[in-house]
Design an enzyme around this catalytic site. Sequence first.
Site, PDB file in Angstrom:
ATOM      1  CB  CYS A  13       4.666 -16.007 -15.111  1.00 37.90           C
ATOM      2  SG  CYS A  13       4.836 -16.763 -16.735  1.00 37.90           S
TER       3      CYS A  13
ATOM      4  CB  CYS B  73       5.996 -19.538 -15.762  1.00 39.76           C
ATOM      5  SG  CYS B  73       6.299 -18.008 -16.640  1.00 39.76           S
ATOM      6  CG  ASP B  74       4.718 -20.177 -11.963  1.00 38.13           C
ATOM      7  OD1 ASP B  74       5.649 -20.917 -12.312  1.00 38.13           O
ATOM      8  OD2 ASP B  74       4.883 -19.025 -11.527  1.00 38.13           O
TER       9      ASP B  74
END
Length: 307
Positions: free
Chosen positions: A132, A135-136
């Site tokens: 992701c 997200c990261d």
Amino acid sequence: METYDLVILGGGPTGLAAGLYGTRSRLKTLVLERGTIGGQLAVTEDIENYPGIEAITGPELGQKMLDHAEKFGLEMEYVDVESVDLESEIKVVRTDGKEFHAKALVIATGSTHNKLEIPGEDEFSGRGVSYCAVCDGAFFRDRDLIVVGGGDAAVEEGTYLTRFASKVTIVHRRDELRATKVLQERAFANPKMDFLWDSTVEEVKGNGLVASVAVKNLKEDRVYDRPVDGVFIYVGLSPNSQFLEGVLPADEMGHLHVNLKMETKFPGVFAAGDIREQSSRQVASSVGDGATAAIFAEKYIAEHFTE
Ligand code: NAP
């Protein structure tokens, strides 16, 4: 126990579109979602192929879809569906400790990213291995990253990662990308992007955090270590249909068989979006599937249940 007109499994674009159409038909409609609203939208940074909206983030579009359906009375429950009983006239959905009853059901449980299934992948998940970018990505400022895969997700999310990383190398097993041309053109023009063709990642290595990957050059049949700070994996999606194994007919990957009305073999049970066979797995097509399923669910209810 209260019986809903329509219960929808999954709160991605398909489920939320079905929810909008269901509530606007004045059906008492419930969406069951096990995780984050929006499904794959929640982990997609930029959406720029949804007609009428030039650019929007995935989470924002997911929230708009939810707000829109809730305005018309959509109910939500955040639960993990464990099993279903589809044969009786009233369909039953079971979660851990709860049961839901419905006159019609739309299965829109979507899909989940595939793993590479290589040594080190699980060990370094969350320690440099990610699925992701949204997200990261921000954790990898000025770092050297690789992205595995050659489809839309790999190229689009790889391009997104160049906002943070010093360099993003796409590692693809062939010498040609599968991704949409406009995404390819953008990636090829990006000075921070690089490509390793005819190559696979065989192992992720490190000491607590990712430090390198073993790359195999398939043409030369040669394996070598490449230092890297992070590995983002985008090698396709698999349908979330495990809980339906043996219940509904599916292809070898687990995509459910449906007809053009999104009907499954059980009257009153529909399947739509990524979960169905031959889906093009786009936000636009998923929304269309959800609308179609809800429209035919409404007709089914009108024909089979009289007040
Ligand atoms: P995809 O289109 O199935 O592409 C998967 C990629 O991973 C392919 O390039 C494939 O290589 C490669 N791959 C598969 N297994 C591999 C393995 N074991 N080792 C190395 N490489 C492997 O999947 P996706 O990119 O996740 O996209 C899924 C769906 O969502 C698609 O329908 C896509 O169009 C859609 N999507 C659309 C957008 C957009 O429109 N902007 C964005 C994201 C996703 P080969 O090419 O050699 O098969």
